[in-house]
Design a protein around this motif. Structure first.
Motif, PDB file in Angstrom:
ATOM      1  N   LYS A 189     -50.725  -8.225   6.455  1.00  0.00           N
ATOM      2  CA  LYS A 189     -50.965  -9.602   5.995  1.00  0.00           C
ATOM      3  C   LYS A 189     -50.921 -10.585   7.167  1.00  0.00           C
ATOM      4  O   LYS A 189     -51.737 -11.488   7.294  1.00  0.00           O
ATOM      5  CB  LYS A 189     -49.881 -10.001   4.998  1.00  0.00           C
ATOM      6  N   ARG A 190     -49.924 -10.398   8.013  1.00  0.00           N
ATOM      7  CA  ARG A 190     -49.742 -11.248   9.168  1.00  0.00           C
ATOM      8  C   ARG A 190     -51.006 -11.309  10.031  1.00  0.00           C
ATOM      9  O   ARG A 190     -51.391 -12.368  10.536  1.00  0.00           O
ATOM     10  CB  ARG A 190     -48.574 -10.654   9.962  1.00  0.00           C
ATOM     11  N   PRO A 203     -41.954  -4.381  -5.211  1.00  0.00           N
ATOM     12  CA  PRO A 203     -42.865  -5.341  -5.854  1.00  0.00           C
ATOM     13  C   PRO A 203     -44.330  -5.045  -5.527  1.00  0.00           C
ATOM     14  O   PRO A 203     -45.203  -5.217  -6.366  1.00  0.00           O
ATOM     15  CB  PRO A 203     -42.438  -6.689  -5.274  1.00  0.00           C
ATOM     16  N   VAL A 204     -44.576  -4.585  -4.284  1.00  0.00           N
ATOM     17  CA  VAL A 204     -45.956  -4.229  -3.938  1.00  0.00           C
ATOM     18  C   VAL A 204     -45.952  -3.128  -2.881  1.00  0.00           C
ATOM     19  O   VAL A 204     -45.098  -3.104  -1.986  1.00  0.00           O
ATOM     20  CB  VAL A 204     -46.766  -5.470  -3.454  1.00  0.00           C
ATOM     21  N   THR A 217     -51.300 -14.619  23.253  1.00  0.00           N
ATOM     22  CA  THR A 217     -51.373 -13.545  24.251  1.00  0.00           C
ATOM     23  C   THR A 217     -52.803 -13.440  24.750  1.00  0.00           C
ATOM     24  O   THR A 217     -53.742 -13.631  23.995  1.00  0.00           O
ATOM     25  CB  THR A 217     -50.936 -12.182  23.673  1.00  0.00           C
ATOM     26  N   ARG A 247     -47.817 -20.726  17.257  1.00  0.00           N
ATOM     27  CA  ARG A 247     -48.175 -19.326  17.512  1.00  0.00           C
ATOM     28  C   ARG A 247     -47.767 -18.957  18.933  1.00  0.00           C
ATOM     29  O   ARG A 247     -47.829 -19.803  19.840  1.00  0.00           O
ATOM     30  CB  ARG A 247     -49.698 -19.116  17.416  1.00  0.00           C
ATOM     31  N   ILE A 248     -47.409 -17.696  19.127  1.00  0.00           N
ATOM     32  CA  ILE A 248     -47.325 -17.141  20.475  1.00  0.00           C
ATOM     33  C   ILE A 248     -48.758 -16.762  20.841  1.00  0.00           C
ATOM     34  O   ILE A 248     -49.451 -16.140  20.030  1.00  0.00           O
ATOM     35  CB  ILE A 248     -46.460 -15.859  20.501  1.00  0.00           C
ATOM     36  N   GLU A 281     -39.865  -9.785  19.602  1.00  0.00           N
ATOM     37  CA  GLU A 281     -41.289  -9.489  19.515  1.00  0.00           C
ATOM     38  C   GLU A 281     -41.861  -9.292  20.905  1.00  0.00           C
ATOM     39  O   GLU A 281     -42.020 -10.248  21.651  1.00  0.00           O
ATOM     40  CB  GLU A 281     -42.023 -10.639  18.820  1.00  0.00           C
ATOM     41  N   LEU A 284     -46.008  -8.555   0.322  1.00  0.00           N
ATOM     42  CA  LEU A 284     -46.386  -9.170  -0.948  1.00  0.00           C
ATOM     43  C   LEU A 284     -47.510 -10.187  -0.756  1.00  0.00           C
ATOM     44  O   LEU A 284     -48.423 -10.267  -1.554  1.00  0.00           O
ATOM     45  CB  LEU A 284     -45.149  -9.853  -1.542  1.00  0.00           C
ATOM     46  N   THR A 342     -51.369 -18.195   2.686  1.00  0.00           N
ATOM     47  CA  THR A 342     -50.880 -16.851   2.386  1.00  0.00           C
ATOM     48  C   THR A 342     -49.610 -16.643   3.191  1.00  0.00           C
ATOM     49  O   THR A 342     -49.626 -16.758   4.413  1.00  0.00           O
ATOM     50  CB  THR A 342     -51.915 -15.786   2.785  1.00  0.00           C
ATOM     51  N   CYS A 343     -48.514 -16.333   2.508  1.00  0.00           N
ATOM     52  CA  CYS A 343     -47.251 -16.114   3.213  1.00  0.00           C
ATOM     53  C   CYS A 343     -47.308 -14.783   3.971  1.00  0.00           C
ATOM     54  O   CYS A 343     -47.853 -13.801   3.470  1.00  0.00           O
ATOM     55  CB  CYS A 343     -46.088 -16.113   2.217  1.00  0.00           C
ATOM     56  N   ILE A 344     -46.768 -14.775   5.180  1.00  0.00           N
ATOM     57  CA  ILE A 344     -46.792 -13.536   5.975  1.00  0.00           C
ATOM     58  C   ILE A 344     -45.398 -12.922   6.088  1.00  0.00           C
ATOM     59  O   ILE A 344     -45.167 -12.001   6.855  1.00  0.00           O
ATOM     60  CB  ILE A 344     -47.363 -13.776   7.392  1.00  0.00           C
ATOM     61  N   HIS A 355     -51.217  -7.860  22.256  1.00  0.00           N
ATOM     62  CA  HIS A 355     -50.671  -8.814  21.290  1.00  0.00           C
ATOM     63  C   HIS A 355     -49.173  -8.571  21.129  1.00  0.00           C
ATOM     64  O   HIS A 355     -48.653  -7.536  21.531  1.00  0.00           O
ATOM     65  CB  HIS A 355     -51.391  -8.681  19.949  1.00  0.00           C
ATOM     66  N   ASN A 356     -48.500  -9.553  20.535  1.00  0.00           N
ATOM     67  CA  ASN A 356     -47.049  -9.405  20.393  1.00  0.00           C
ATOM     68  C   ASN A 356     -46.697  -8.938  18.984  1.00  0.00           C
ATOM     69  O   ASN A 356     -47.549  -8.880  18.106  1.00  0.00           O
ATOM     70  CB  ASN A 356     -46.340 -10.705  20.741  1.00  0.00           C
ATOM     71  N   TYR A 391     -41.653 -20.848   5.332  1.00  0.00           N
ATOM     72  CA  TYR A 391     -42.903 -20.568   6.052  1.00  0.00           C
ATOM     73  C   TYR A 391     -43.953 -21.623   5.729  1.00  0.00           C
ATOM     74  O   TYR A 391     -44.588 -22.183   6.624  1.00  0.00           O
ATOM     75  CB  TYR A 391     -43.407 -19.171   5.682  1.00  0.00           C
ATOM     76  N   CYS A 406     -43.735 -10.958   4.125  1.00  0.00           N
ATOM     77  CA  CYS A 406     -43.636  -9.548   3.711  1.00  0.00           C
ATOM     78  C   CYS A 406     -44.986  -9.108   3.166  1.00  0.00           C
ATOM     79  O   CYS A 406     -45.893  -9.914   3.019  1.00  0.00           O
ATOM     80  CB  CYS A 406     -42.522  -9.380   2.684  1.00  0.00           C
ATOM     81  N   GLU A 417     -49.374   0.065   4.526  1.00  0.00           N
ATOM     82  CA  GLU A 417     -47.969  -0.079   4.929  1.00  0.00           C
ATOM     83  C   GLU A 417     -47.211   1.201   4.570  1.00  0.00           C
ATOM     84  O   GLU A 417     -47.141   1.584   3.413  1.00  0.00           O
ATOM     85  CB  GLU A 417     -47.326  -1.277   4.217  1.00  0.00           C
ATOM     86  N   LYS A 477     -50.312 -24.543  17.037  1.00  0.00           N
ATOM     87  CA  LYS A 477     -51.520 -23.778  16.726  1.00  0.00           C
ATOM     88  C   LYS A 477     -52.776 -24.478  17.254  1.00  0.00           C
ATOM     89  O   LYS A 477     -53.694 -23.831  17.749  1.00  0.00           O
ATOM     90  CB  LYS A 477     -51.588 -23.615  15.209  1.00  0.00           C
ATOM     91  N   VAL A 503     -53.847 -13.377   8.352  1.00  0.00           N
ATOM     92  CA  VAL A 503     -53.618 -14.816   8.493  1.00  0.00           C
ATOM     93  C   VAL A 503     -53.841 -15.265   9.932  1.00  0.00           C
ATOM     94  O   VAL A 503     -54.591 -16.202  10.198  1.00  0.00           O
ATOM     95  CB  VAL A 503     -52.193 -15.184   8.014  1.00  0.00           C
ATOM     96  N   GLN A 504     -53.199 -14.578  10.869  1.00  0.00           N
ATOM     97  CA  GLN A 504     -53.192 -15.081  12.248  1.00  0.00           C
ATOM     98  C   GLN A 504     -54.414 -14.665  13.071  1.00  0.00           C
ATOM     99  O   GLN A 504     -54.660 -15.243  14.124  1.00  0.00           O
ATOM    100  CB  GLN A 504     -51.907 -14.652  12.950  1.00  0.00           C
ATOM    101  N   ASP A 524     -56.781 -18.111  10.893  1.00  0.00           N
ATOM    102  CA  ASP A 524     -56.573 -19.111  11.952  1.00  0.00           C
ATOM    103  C   ASP A 524     -57.894 -19.514  12.599  1.00  0.00           C
ATOM    104  O   ASP A 524     -58.017 -20.616  13.129  1.00  0.00           O
ATOM    105  CB  ASP A 524     -55.666 -18.532  13.053  1.00  0.00           C
TER     106      ASP A 524
END
Lengths: 434, 131
Positions: free
Chosen positions: A199-200, A392-393, B52, B49-50, A59, B12, B6-8, A48-49, B39, B10, A398, B75, A203-204, A208
């Motif tokens: 988090k990323r 903040p968090v 892979t 999306r990339i 990336e 938070l 959901t924001c990615i 993955h990137n 975002y 950071c 992390e 996507k 989501v992804q 997704d």
């Protein structure tokens, strides 16, 4: 017996960056020992990137990130041996040199005398045996990393209908990967009330593909005698025990486990290196040197990282520090200051610093023990507050950091202890001064 | 219509709510910084999306080469993109950056190698034919 100034155990991201740095700081005689068929370590299966955002500002995939460092090693003509398993690191009589025993198919068993050793063996996954999951022991239960290697490097799909236990990043990444390869991932269960992954990735890799994530859930039964046939998960209470009546049964042929990583330190322990019980990695000073003179450690063998960029950065420091040791010998000055992790800070790397040898800027990395909101990272020299940084968090998944400067430390000549702790932010009231 | 994301940006992970008036965005709430706003707008109008994955290699020192889309793709095209490379077999050697498929599923984006696989010297494919 062959002689080298520096032997590096492990040719993954940590070992590669340490080797490059040691060479750039003047060490000619370096040997990297790697047990796999190629350099690059675990990066080779992480297709993955997202790697290298800090180091290269782009990336990259895992193999691309590894390739950048492998090229640097090859450009410098640093020696390495593949397919080579290190069996032991021992002291030599009457000197601080180490005797490294290793084996491979062409050389057989052989010994190397090294003036310094860098431990860069990485970590391994927590396996089913360490998790106490009830049920049968059929085929079809894999650690997420094993499945990752099978899919990405060997070209095999380990199963068609999948349940994943643990929401660490490898588990999340594999949920997406298995889905793309045609498997159906039915659920990801996580024992804790929060995910250990980025988090990323939630989501992804999950959202997704509409893969449900069940927090505060665990596997309570595995069915199937030859092959996994079904897995039952249940909600857990605050005591992390299953709550009766919340059981859900999923038919599946595969269970992936992504339940934490453990630094691989059997060799270190044989060499007399003292480990930190919190990280299961060596206790090191600001130069990444362990209690065993001339033995350094970096990367996931030291503490498990979430970003490879930080591994490379730490490993470069360890390589530089080993070079300095080889050129100047052990420092005669043994003054050290302990860093004490408190109130939510689980550990720090390094554990102690040498105020008279440290670099001007030292990054101290650590993890927190729970999710903290509206809190600060506070650093104390003795009883005096030195810095307080609002966050903040913060979450266990992390890694956090604090920078210490030598010039500030020098203002405290009698300092014995540095404390790093998490403190809740108080709302500032009007008219109140702090 | 409201969409929850959901924001990615950071750790938070703000829950951002985008209010849609037909196809136009009439409001973004819940974000704590401008990154979240940007975002959310992109995720709702044009999520990309990339991608892979891996592709089979013939005559290589390893059976698989890892690949990626040269840039991000819509996507909704992820599975089309995966289908386009499912039966692809590329001969070794393969190096980082090699274009393995010029246009993945009509996206106009190429599939490129994101790793290296050397040729296997004793593979029939790589043995001199004696010609």
């Amino acid at each position: 017996m062959k002689n080298y100034d520096l032997v590096i155990i492990g040719g993954g991201p940590a070992g590669l960056a340490a080797a490059v740095s040691a060479r750039d700081h003047g060490i000619e005689s370096i040997l990297i020992l790697e047990r796999d068929r190629e350099l690059g370590g675990i990066l080779n299966q992480c297709i993955h990137n997202g790697f290298g955002l800090h180091t290269f500002k782009e990336e990259l995939t895992g193999p691309e990130y590894a390739d950048r460092f492998i090229r640097q090693v090859k450009d410098r003509a640093i020696e390495y041996k593949l397919h080579t398993m290190v069996m032991d690191i021992a002291r030599t009589d009457g000197s601080a040199d180490k005797r490294v025993t290793a084996m491979n198919r062409t050389d057989g068993m052989f010994e190397i005398r090294a003036k310094a050793v860098i431990l860069a063996m990485g970590c391994r996954e927590r396996a089913r045996g360490a998790l106490n999951i009830p049920g049968y022991r059929p085929a079809g239960i894999y650690s997420a990393g094993t499945a990752q290697r099978l899919v990405n490097m060997e070209g095999y799909l380990p199963g068609r209908e999948v349940v994943i236990l643990g929401s660490g990043d490898i588990g999340l990444i594999m949920a997406r990967r298995m889905t793309l390869e045609g498997a159906r991932v039915k659920v990801v269960a996580e024992l804790m009330p929060y995910s250990g992954g980025l988090k990323r990735n939630i989501v992804q890799c999950l959202n997704d593909f509409d893969i449900p994530l069940k927090l505060s859930h665990t596997v309570i039964d595995i069915e199937g005698k030859k092959r996994v046939e079904a897995v039952t998960i249940a909600e857990v209470g605050p005591d992390r025990r299953p709550v009766p009546g919340t059981e859900e049964r999923y038919t599946c042929d595969t269970l992936l486990l992504s339940c934490g990583l453990i630094p691989e330190n059997e060799l270190s322990q044989n060499a007399g290196v003292v480990l930190n019980p919190v990280t299961s990695g060596p206790v090191v000073n600001d130069g990444f040197e362990t209690n065993a003179e001339g033995v350094f450690a970096c990367g996931n063998v030291l503490h498990v990282h979430d970003l490879v960029d930080y591994v490379s950065e730490e490993a470069a420091s360890a390589g530089k520090s080993a070079a300095l040791y080889l050129q100047k010998g052990a420092a005669g000055d043994t003054k050290t200051i302990e860093i004490s992790p408190q109130n939510g800070v689980r550990y720090t790397v390094p554990c102690f610093i040498r105020p008279n040898q440290m670099e001007e800027n030292l990054t101290v990395r650590f993890r927190v023990g729970a999710v903290y909101r509206n809190s600060s990272i506070a650093t104390y020299f003795g009883d005096q507050l030195i810095s307080r940084r609002k966050r903040p968090v913060m979450a266990p998944g992390e890694m956090e950091q604090v920078t210490l400067t030598r010039s500030k430390l020098n203002e405290f000549p009698d300092l014995e202890r540095i404390t790093i702790r998490i403190e809740e932010n108080e709302e500032r009231k009007a008219g109140k001064t702090e | 219509m409201k969409k929850e994301l959901t924001c990615i940006g950071c750790p938070l992970g703000c829950t951002v709510i985008v209010t849609l008036d037909g196809d136009t965005i009439s409001g973004v709430t819940g974000n704590t910084c401008p990154k979240g706003d940007a975002y959310a707008r992109k995720e709702v109008t044009n999520p990309t999306r990339i991608v892979t994955s891996t592709v089979r290699v013939s005559g290589g020192a390893a059976p698989m080469i890892n690949v990626k889309t040269a840039s991000d793709i819509p996507k909704g095209k992820i599975f089309d993109c995966i289908d386009a490379i499912r039966d692809l077999v590329v001969p070794a050697p393969v190096s980082i950056g090699d274009v393995l498929l010029a246009d993945a599923a009509g996206t106009g984006v190429a599939i490129v190698a994101a790793g290296n696989v050397a040729a296997q010297p004793d593979s029939p494919q790589n043995t001199a034919s004696g010609a």
